[in-house]
Design a protein around this motif. Structure first.
Motif, PDB file in Angstrom:
ATOM      1  N   ASN A 283      62.832  74.642 -67.562  1.00  0.00           N
ATOM      2  CA  ASN A 283      61.649  73.964 -67.922  1.00  0.00           C
ATOM      3  C   ASN A 283      61.666  73.710 -69.595  1.00  0.00           C
ATOM      4  OD1 ASN A 283      61.235  76.578 -68.816  1.00  0.00           O
ATOM      5  ND2 ASN A 283      59.265  76.604 -68.126  1.00  0.00           N
ATOM      6  N   TYR A 284      62.754  74.235 -70.034  1.00  0.00           N
ATOM      7  CA  TYR A 284      63.099  73.970 -71.340  1.00  0.00           C
ATOM      8  C   TYR A 284      61.765  74.342 -72.312  1.00  0.00           C
ATOM      9  CZ  TYR A 284      66.863  71.000 -68.989  1.00  0.00           C
ATOM     10  OH  TYR A 284      67.625  70.741 -68.323  1.00  0.00           O
ATOM     11  N   SER A 285      61.491  75.414 -72.022  1.00  0.00           N
ATOM     12  CA  SER A 285      60.233  75.988 -72.775  1.00  0.00           C
ATOM     13  C   SER A 285      60.265  76.730 -73.859  1.00  0.00           C
ATOM     14  CB  SER A 285      59.516  77.136 -71.701  1.00  0.00           C
ATOM     15  OG  SER A 285      60.481  77.931 -71.522  1.00  0.00           O
ATOM     16  N   TYR A 286      61.581  77.297 -74.114  1.00  0.00           N
ATOM     17  CA  TYR A 286      61.594  77.980 -75.511  1.00  0.00           C
ATOM     18  C   TYR A 286      63.017  78.235 -75.761  1.00  0.00           C
ATOM     19  CZ  TYR A 286      57.173  80.342 -74.303  1.00  0.00           C
ATOM     20  OH  TYR A 286      55.892  80.395 -74.076  1.00  0.00           O
ATOM     21  N   PHE A 287      63.133  78.421 -77.213  1.00  0.00           N
ATOM     22  CA  PHE A 287      64.746  78.297 -77.567  1.00  0.00           C
ATOM     23  C   PHE A 287      64.917  79.764 -78.436  1.00  0.00           C
ATOM     24  CE2 PHE A 287      68.710  77.501 -79.840  1.00  0.00           C
ATOM     25  CZ  PHE A 287      69.449  76.921 -79.027  1.00  0.00           C
ATOM     26  N   PRO A 288      65.228  80.679 -77.848  1.00  0.00           N
ATOM     27  CA  PRO A 288      65.381  81.894 -78.547  1.00  0.00           C
ATOM     28  C   PRO A 288      66.972  81.984 -78.964  1.00  0.00           C
ATOM     29  CG  PRO A 288      65.377  82.118 -75.930  1.00  0.00           C
ATOM     30  CD  PRO A 288      65.024  80.806 -76.312  1.00  0.00           C
ATOM     31  N   ILE A 289      67.088  82.376 -80.086  1.00  0.00           N
ATOM     32  CA  ILE A 289      68.418  83.209 -80.624  1.00  0.00           C
ATOM     33  C   ILE A 289      68.360  84.652 -80.678  1.00  0.00           C
ATOM     34  CG2 ILE A 289      69.018  80.909 -81.707  1.00  0.00           C
ATOM     35  CD1 ILE A 289      68.229  82.140 -84.298  1.00  0.00           C
ATOM     36  N   ALA A 290      69.515  85.271 -80.463  1.00  0.00           N
ATOM     37  CA  ALA A 290      69.753  86.628 -80.809  1.00  0.00           C
ATOM     38  C   ALA A 290      70.663  86.728 -81.833  1.00  0.00           C
ATOM     39  CB  ALA A 290      70.068  87.266 -79.471  1.00  0.00           C
ATOM     40  N   ILE A 291      70.466  87.500 -83.040  1.00  0.00           N
ATOM     41  CA  ILE A 291      70.958  87.708 -84.121  1.00  0.00           C
ATOM     42  C   ILE A 291      71.675  89.142 -84.235  1.00  0.00           C
ATOM     43  CG2 ILE A 291      71.214  87.992 -86.663  1.00  0.00           C
ATOM     44  CD1 ILE A 291      70.672  84.844 -85.899  1.00  0.00           C
ATOM     45  N   ASP A 292      73.099  89.231 -84.128  1.00  0.00           N
ATOM     46  CA  ASP A 292      73.766  90.505 -84.046  1.00  0.00           C
ATOM     47  C   ASP A 292      73.958  90.936 -85.535  1.00  0.00           C
ATOM     48  OD1 ASP A 292      75.372  92.638 -84.222  1.00  0.00           O
ATOM     49  OD2 ASP A 292      76.874  92.304 -82.673  1.00  0.00           O
ATOM     50  N   PRO A 293      73.034  91.689 -86.230  1.00  0.00           N
ATOM     51  CA  PRO A 293      72.996  91.775 -87.469  1.00  0.00           C
ATOM     52  C   PRO A 293      74.601  92.066 -88.216  1.00  0.00           C
ATOM     53  CG  PRO A 293      71.862  93.445 -86.836  1.00  0.00           C
ATOM     54  CD  PRO A 293      72.126  92.695 -85.687  1.00  0.00           C
ATOM     55  N   GLU A 294      75.311  93.044 -87.340  1.00  0.00           N
ATOM     56  CA  GLU A 294      76.412  93.389 -87.878  1.00  0.00           C
ATOM     57  C   GLU A 294      77.581  92.177 -88.121  1.00  0.00           C
ATOM     58  OE1 GLU A 294      77.776  96.403 -88.607  1.00  0.00           O
ATOM     59  OE2 GLU A 294      75.702  96.913 -88.560  1.00  0.00           O
ATOM     60  N   ARG A 295      77.595  91.452 -86.926  1.00  0.00           N
ATOM     61  CA  ARG A 295      78.648  90.185 -86.816  1.00  0.00           C
ATOM     62  C   ARG A 295      78.081  89.148 -87.576  1.00  0.00           C
ATOM     63  NH1 ARG A 295      78.632  89.465 -81.137  1.00  0.00           N
ATOM     64  NH2 ARG A 295      80.014  87.775 -81.487  1.00  0.00           N
ATOM     65  N   PHE A 296      76.808  89.089 -87.634  1.00  0.00           N
ATOM     66  CA  PHE A 296      76.295  87.526 -88.323  1.00  0.00           C
ATOM     67  C   PHE A 296      76.070  88.056 -89.894  1.00  0.00           C
ATOM     68  CE2 PHE A 296      72.865  84.935 -89.867  1.00  0.00           C
ATOM     69  CZ  PHE A 296      73.149  83.803 -89.168  1.00  0.00           C
ATOM     70  N   GLY A 297      76.116  89.328 -90.137  1.00  0.00           N
ATOM     71  CA  GLY A 297      76.148  89.425 -91.861  1.00  0.00           C
ATOM     72  C   GLY A 297      74.823  89.386 -92.390  1.00  0.00           C
ATOM     73  N   ALA A 298      73.838  89.338 -91.292  1.00  0.00           N
ATOM     74  CA  ALA A 298      72.204  89.112 -91.930  1.00  0.00           C
ATOM     75  C   ALA A 298      71.506  89.542 -90.636  1.00  0.00           C
ATOM     76  CB  ALA A 298      71.902  87.754 -92.455  1.00  0.00           C
ATOM     77  N   THR A 299      70.271  89.905 -90.930  1.00  0.00           N
ATOM     78  CA  THR A 299      69.345  90.234 -89.637  1.00  0.00           C
ATOM     79  C   THR A 299      68.654  89.042 -89.424  1.00  0.00           C
ATOM     80  OG1 THR A 299      67.242  90.948 -91.299  1.00  0.00           O
ATOM     81  CG2 THR A 299      69.059  92.834 -90.897  1.00  0.00           C
TER      82      THR A 299
END
Ligand SMILES: *Cc1c(COP(=O)(O)O)cnc(C)c1O
Length: 375
Positions: A283-299
């Motif tokens: 239903n294309y209701s939400y667009f969540p992303i998950a940030i891995d703080p170690e690998r992304f280098g930011a929270t």
């Protein structure tokens, strides 16, 4: 310079029919003077939604939360309800407000829904039901949950607030478990301003649900139980009738938004997106992303703050995890490291039909600009 070139972008924006279309839909209410109490629009919407959702049985309510409370009360449940801490407070508030005790079970990292492998460890003689949530429209592992519910003689009730219009190739989502609650709130994919619906398997539940919705009435002057008031009014139903006419168009636009996000945010170290799940029509209701703080280098919060500085409102759905909220600390909980982790890493990005490709690109550029800012 703190003048903002771009208008504010909110996390969601309610879909609306044309003003004239809504006016035409409510015109006859001025003739009938029948404004609520299961009027013609209410009956029509109930029928149309039952067909659309492929439900066996469906009833409308004034909002999703009271619809969920109505299910719990109509089933005369007592004791403990195994549920997820990764949800909106409504799910667990309903459990407690109905005199039941939530027991928190961890989720799967893959799709943020309850982990069936953790459930059986939490079952005791006091357990009466399982209440999972189809988070972001990701459908729970229904086969496993049905098996557990059957084996231990538990009710299986879904919070399907996010799942309106998700279709499975074999089993309609509305026919999973004993009952499901859909939220038709203004911020959801399909709405009736405020609103809710219950789909359920056993026709015998209908009489009790109706009593919960209308003061316990079972007929004229016949009060059968101590019900509340959760009726959907005709203006709400009229909004639903209009919005349902545009649901396909709405999905097409939402799919465009999601495809654009996926294209802009692909292959970024430490940033995870969810592709629409296979085997289902999303239903294309939400667009969540998950940030891995170690690998992304930011929270995750760095990303949220950078967007907020540009007048873009992304939301931490869901944070905090419910079993970390003081009013829920005294309830029983299994270990929930994944729910805890996801509540700190997930951000849902702006998502609505009119969000332009240019705005999506700008949002993606801001997110990418935060990468490695902590290194
Ligand atoms: C929106 C929502 C609810 C509550 O629905 P209302 O219609 O706002 O009462 C319950 N659970 C979840 C997961 C929700 O997102």
């Amino acid at each position: 310079m703190n003048e903002n070139k771009f208008p504010k972008i909110n996390v969601t924006r309610s879909s609306m029919p044309d003003f004239d279309e809504y006016c035409a839909e409510i015109r006859d209410l001025w003739d009938s003077r029948w404004l609520t109490n299961m009027g013609a629009k209410h009956r029509k919407l109930e029928e149309e939604l039952k067909n659309y959702l492929e439900a066996k049985n469906l009833l409308l309510f004034t909002n999703g939360h009271l619809a969920l409370e109505a299910i719990l009360r109509a089933m005369d449940l007592k004791g403990e309800v195994i549920t997820t801490p990764f949800t909106f407070p409504s799910t667990t508030n309903a459990i407690v407000r109905c005199g039941l005790r939530p027991v928190f079970c961890d989720i799967k990292e893959s799709d943020c829904t309850i982990d069936p492998e953790e459930i059986e460890k939490l079952i005791t003689p006091d357990t009466c039901a399982i209440l999972p949530v189809h988070v972001y429209g990701n459908i729970c592992d229904n086969d496993a949950l049905e098996r557990i519910a059957k084996k231990h003689n538990l009710k299986l009730i879904y919070d399907a607030a996010h799942a309106f219009g998700v279709f499975h190739k074999d089993t309609p989502v509305s026919q999973m478990g004993d009952a499901s609650m859909y939220s038709l709130h203004a911020t959801k994919v399909f709405h009736t301003i405020e609103g809710g619906a219950v789909t359920f398997r056993d026709e015998a539940l209908k009489a009790r649900l109706l009593q919960e919705k209308n003061f316990g009435y079972g007929g004229e002057d016949l009060v059968l139980s101590i019900g509340g008031n959760a009726k959907m009014n005709e203006f709400q139903a009229a909004m639903g009738l209009c919005n349902l006419r545009h649901i396909e168009d709405n999905h097409t636009q939402r799919e465009r938004v999601i495809r654009k996000y996926l294209e802009e945010l692909k292959d970024i170290e430490g940033l995870r997106c969810w592709e629409p799940i296979s085997g289902y029509e999303s239903n294309y209701s939400y667009f969540p992303i998950a940030i891995d703080p170690e690998r992304f280098g930011a929270t995750r919060d760095d990303v949220r703050n950078a967007l907020a500085a540009e007048n873009i409102n992304a939301r931490r759905y869901f944070y905090p995890a419910i079993n970390e909220i003081p009013s829920f600390r005294d309830y029983r909980s299994g270990p929930t490291p994944i729910a805890h982790k996801m509540s700190h890493n997930v951000l849902t990005l702006p998502m609505y039909t009119e969000l332009s490709n240019e705005d999506i690109s700008r949002i993606a550029r801001i997110i990418i600009s935060v990468k490695n800012s902590n290194k």
